[in-house]
Motif scaffolding. Structure first.
Motif, PDB file in Angstrom:
ATOM      1  N   MET A  44     -23.361 -39.810 -38.652  1.00 13.87           N
ATOM      2  CA  MET A  44     -23.038 -40.252 -39.080  1.00 13.87           C
ATOM      3  C   MET A  44     -21.452 -40.455 -38.931  1.00 13.87           C
ATOM      4  O   MET A  44     -20.506 -41.469 -39.589  1.00 13.87           O
ATOM      5  N   GLU A  45     -21.290 -38.898 -38.905  1.00 14.77           N
ATOM      6  CA  GLU A  45     -19.992 -39.174 -38.834  1.00 14.77           C
ATOM      7  C   GLU A  45     -18.945 -40.006 -37.816  1.00 14.77           C
ATOM      8  O   GLU A  45     -18.802 -40.400 -37.933  1.00 14.77           O
ATOM      9  N   GLN A  46     -19.902 -39.883 -36.508  1.00 18.48           N
ATOM     10  CA  GLN A  46     -19.450 -40.831 -35.407  1.00 18.48           C
ATOM     11  C   GLN A  46     -19.450 -42.457 -35.611  1.00 18.48           C
ATOM     12  O   GLN A  46     -18.767 -43.322 -35.315  1.00 18.48           O
ATOM     13  N   THR A  47     -20.384 -42.543 -36.330  1.00 17.26           N
ATOM     14  CA  THR A  47     -20.001 -44.606 -37.382  1.00 17.26           C
ATOM     15  C   THR A  47     -19.259 -44.954 -37.766  1.00 17.26           C
ATOM     16  O   THR A  47     -18.743 -45.405 -37.310  1.00 17.26           O
ATOM     17  N   TYR A  48     -19.205 -43.591 -38.633  1.00 18.56           N
ATOM     18  CA  TYR A  48     -18.128 -44.571 -39.930  1.00 18.56           C
ATOM     19  C   TYR A  48     -17.056 -43.873 -40.601  1.00 18.56           C
ATOM     20  O   TYR A  48     -16.163 -43.734 -41.083  1.00 18.56           O
ATOM     21  N   SER A  49     -16.491 -42.638 -38.949  1.00 15.49           N
ATOM     22  CA  SER A  49     -15.474 -41.802 -39.305  1.00 15.49           C
ATOM     23  C   SER A  49     -13.631 -42.943 -39.704  1.00 15.49           C
ATOM     24  O   SER A  49     -13.067 -42.319 -40.054  1.00 15.49           O
ATOM     25  N   ASP A  50     -13.890 -44.648 -39.078  1.00 16.09           N
ATOM     26  CA  ASP A  50     -12.313 -44.873 -39.231  1.00 16.09           C
ATOM     27  C   ASP A  50     -12.983 -45.351 -41.052  1.00 16.09           C
ATOM     28  O   ASP A  50     -11.796 -46.082 -41.214  1.00 16.09           O
ATOM     29  N   LYS A  51     -14.281 -45.429 -41.416  1.00 13.54           N
ATOM     30  CA  LYS A  51     -13.603 -45.955 -42.696  1.00 13.54           C
ATOM     31  C   LYS A  51     -13.927 -45.415 -43.845  1.00 13.54           C
ATOM     32  O   LYS A  51     -14.124 -44.999 -44.720  1.00 13.54           O
ATOM     33  N   VAL A  52     -14.786 -43.488 -43.318  1.00 14.90           N
ATOM     34  CA  VAL A  52     -15.123 -42.631 -44.667  1.00 14.90           C
ATOM     35  C   VAL A  52     -14.375 -40.994 -43.978  1.00 14.90           C
ATOM     36  O   VAL A  52     -14.401 -41.349 -42.595  1.00 14.90           O
ATOM     37  N   ASN A  53     -14.560 -40.833 -44.864  1.00  8.83           N
ATOM     38  CA  ASN A  53     -14.222 -39.233 -45.091  1.00  8.83           C
ATOM     39  C   ASN A  53     -15.199 -38.229 -44.297  1.00  8.83           C
ATOM     40  O   ASN A  53     -15.811 -38.494 -45.207  1.00  8.83           O
ATOM     41  N   PHE A  54     -15.263 -37.356 -43.833  1.00  6.13           N
ATOM     42  CA  PHE A  54     -16.716 -36.649 -43.218  1.00  6.13           C
ATOM     43  C   PHE A  54     -15.878 -34.993 -43.731  1.00  6.13           C
ATOM     44  O   PHE A  54     -14.948 -35.078 -42.421  1.00  6.13           O
ATOM     45  N   VAL A  55     -15.749 -34.148 -44.530  1.00 11.69           N
ATOM     46  CA  VAL A  55     -15.469 -33.039 -45.262  1.00 11.69           C
ATOM     47  C   VAL A  55     -16.587 -31.824 -45.270  1.00 11.69           C
ATOM     48  O   VAL A  55     -17.377 -32.060 -45.613  1.00 11.69           O
ATOM     49  N   MET A  56     -16.349 -30.775 -44.141  1.00 12.77           N
ATOM     50  CA  MET A  56     -17.649 -30.050 -44.144  1.00 12.77           C
ATOM     51  C   MET A  56     -17.225 -28.635 -44.827  1.00 12.77           C
ATOM     52  O   MET A  56     -16.495 -28.123 -44.778  1.00 12.77           O
ATOM     53  N   VAL A  57     -17.997 -28.253 -45.310  1.00  9.99           N
ATOM     54  CA  VAL A  57     -17.757 -26.499 -46.948  1.00  9.99           C
ATOM     55  C   VAL A  57     -19.126 -25.628 -46.193  1.00  9.99           C
ATOM     56  O   VAL A  57     -19.653 -25.931 -46.858  1.00  9.99           O
ATOM     57  N   ASN A  58     -18.154 -25.137 -45.790  1.00 11.59           N
ATOM     58  CA  ASN A  58     -19.515 -23.575 -45.485  1.00 11.59           C
ATOM     59  C   ASN A  58     -19.917 -23.009 -47.300  1.00 11.59           C
ATOM     60  O   ASN A  58     -18.081 -22.227 -47.479  1.00 11.59           O
ATOM     61  N   GLY A  59     -20.704 -22.776 -47.689  1.00  7.76           N
ATOM     62  CA  GLY A  59     -20.929 -22.276 -48.841  1.00  7.76           C
ATOM     63  C   GLY A  59     -20.700 -20.753 -48.793  1.00  7.76           C
ATOM     64  O   GLY A  59     -20.627 -20.025 -50.260  1.00  7.76           O
ATOM     65  N   ASP A  60     -20.677 -20.139 -47.581  1.00  6.96           N
ATOM     66  CA  ASP A  60     -21.269 -18.818 -47.804  1.00  6.96           C
ATOM     67  C   ASP A  60     -19.617 -18.021 -47.687  1.00  6.96           C
ATOM     68  O   ASP A  60     -19.190 -17.220 -47.760  1.00  6.96           O
ATOM     69  N   ASP A  61     -19.061 -18.440 -47.490  1.00  4.66           N
ATOM     70  CA  ASP A  61     -17.200 -18.533 -47.112  1.00  4.66           C
ATOM     71  C   ASP A  61     -16.393 -18.111 -48.248  1.00  4.66           C
ATOM     72  O   ASP A  61     -16.311 -19.499 -49.249  1.00  4.66           O
ATOM     73  N   PRO A  62     -16.347 -16.720 -49.096  1.00  2.00           N
ATOM     74  CA  PRO A  62     -15.558 -17.489 -50.543  1.00  2.00           C
ATOM     75  C   PRO A  62     -14.181 -18.077 -50.328  1.00  2.00           C
ATOM     76  O   PRO A  62     -13.962 -18.559 -51.797  1.00  2.00           O
ATOM     77  N   ASP A  63     -13.310 -18.408 -49.244  1.00  2.00           N
ATOM     78  CA  ASP A  63     -12.405 -19.226 -50.145  1.00  2.00           C
ATOM     79  C   ASP A  63     -12.482 -20.651 -50.413  1.00  2.00           C
ATOM     80  O   ASP A  63     -11.546 -21.227 -50.404  1.00  2.00           O
ATOM     81  N   ASN A  64     -13.602 -20.924 -49.731  1.00  2.00           N
ATOM     82  CA  ASN A  64     -14.259 -22.041 -50.590  1.00  2.00           C
ATOM     83  C   ASN A  64     -14.675 -21.971 -51.172  1.00  2.00           C
ATOM     84  O   ASN A  64     -15.399 -23.026 -52.165  1.00  2.00           O
ATOM     85  N   TRP A  65     -14.599 -21.061 -52.160  1.00  2.00           N
ATOM     86  CA  TRP A  65     -15.693 -21.559 -53.585  1.00  2.00           C
ATOM     87  C   TRP A  65     -14.318 -22.553 -54.378  1.00  2.00           C
ATOM     88  O   TRP A  65     -15.828 -22.802 -55.535  1.00  2.00           O
ATOM     89  N   PRO A  66     -13.602 -21.425 -54.722  1.00  2.00           N
ATOM     90  CA  PRO A  66     -12.966 -23.110 -55.373  1.00  2.00           C
ATOM     91  C   PRO A  66     -13.386 -24.073 -55.571  1.00  2.00           C
ATOM     92  O   PRO A  66     -13.372 -25.245 -56.381  1.00  2.00           O
ATOM     93  N   LEU A  67     -13.463 -24.821 -53.967  1.00  2.00           N
ATOM     94  CA  LEU A  67     -13.504 -26.864 -54.441  1.00  2.00           C
ATOM     95  C   LEU A  67     -15.489 -25.903 -54.397  1.00  2.00           C
ATOM     96  O   LEU A  67     -15.846 -27.042 -55.208  1.00  2.00           O
TER      97      LEU A  67
END
Length: 193
Positions: A44-67
């Motif tokens: 999906m990212e390869q197909t739509y990256s020019d029109k859509v943001n793709f953000v991957m977030v590791n839920g196990d990383d405590p630094d990502n907890w605010p998000l």
């Protein structure tokens, strides 16, 4: 693959600010469903990256907890579908068919194009409340999904038919009881996977 995708993903600070809708995927290294969905997300990212943001977030990383807290993530995989203006439409939880992603992403893109067209027209806007959709049927199984789409507000500028279309596949509306569905993401995401 997931860690690599996260390292290459769009900066969170651009979500709702660069006139592109966003698919934000929360994953974890131990999550088998996340690993199962990774090739589809990559495609999906390869197909739509020019029109859509793709953000991957590791839920196990405590630094990502605010998000994680900002988007009210309580299970993974969790894909937040976010309009170009930062409005959270829905979250798709668990493994979902590729067709669901394609149709939701294409609707996000169409809504973005409609907003651009509307902003160039009149600012007189009328809004209507849409009705909830019927239960969704997961094409990959014989089971009927218990998820239904939420009601959504559709606005059309003047007599132009620029109504915001609800996403075809909606599961969880964590912002249903909030007046303002727009999120301001001023948190840093650890991109080291």
């Amino acid at each position: 693959l997931l860690a690599t995708m996260q390292q290459q993903s769009t900066e969170v600070s651009l979500v709702g600010r660069n006139n592109k809708p966003t698919v934000m995927d929360f994953w974890a290294p131990w999550c088998e469903n996340c690993k199962y969905m990774a090739p589809t997300l990559y495609q999906m990212e390869q197909t739509y990256s020019d029109k859509v943001n793709f953000v991957m977030v590791n839920g196990d990383d405590p630094d990502n907890w605010p998000l994680i807290e900002a988007l009210k993530v309580d299970a993974i995989p969790h894909m937040a579908m976010i309009e170009a203006d930062g409005t959270v439409d829905t979250a798709l939880i668990g493994p979902v068919p590729k067709e669901w992603l394609v149709r939701d992403i294409e609707t996000l893109i169409e809504n973005t194009n409609d907003v651009v067209d509307t902003t160039q027209g009149s600012s007189n806007t009328q809004c209507l409340q849409s009705q909830p959709q019927e239960k969704l049927n997961n094409d990959d199984s014989n089971e009927q999904s218990s998820y239904t789409s939420s009601s959504s507000v559709m606005c059309a500028a003047d007599n132009k038919n620029n109504a915001k279309k609800p996403l075809p596949y909606q599961m969880l509306d964590v912002f249903a009881n909030q007046q303002d569905r727009k999120i301001q993401l001023n948190v840093n995401v650890n991109s080291n996977g």
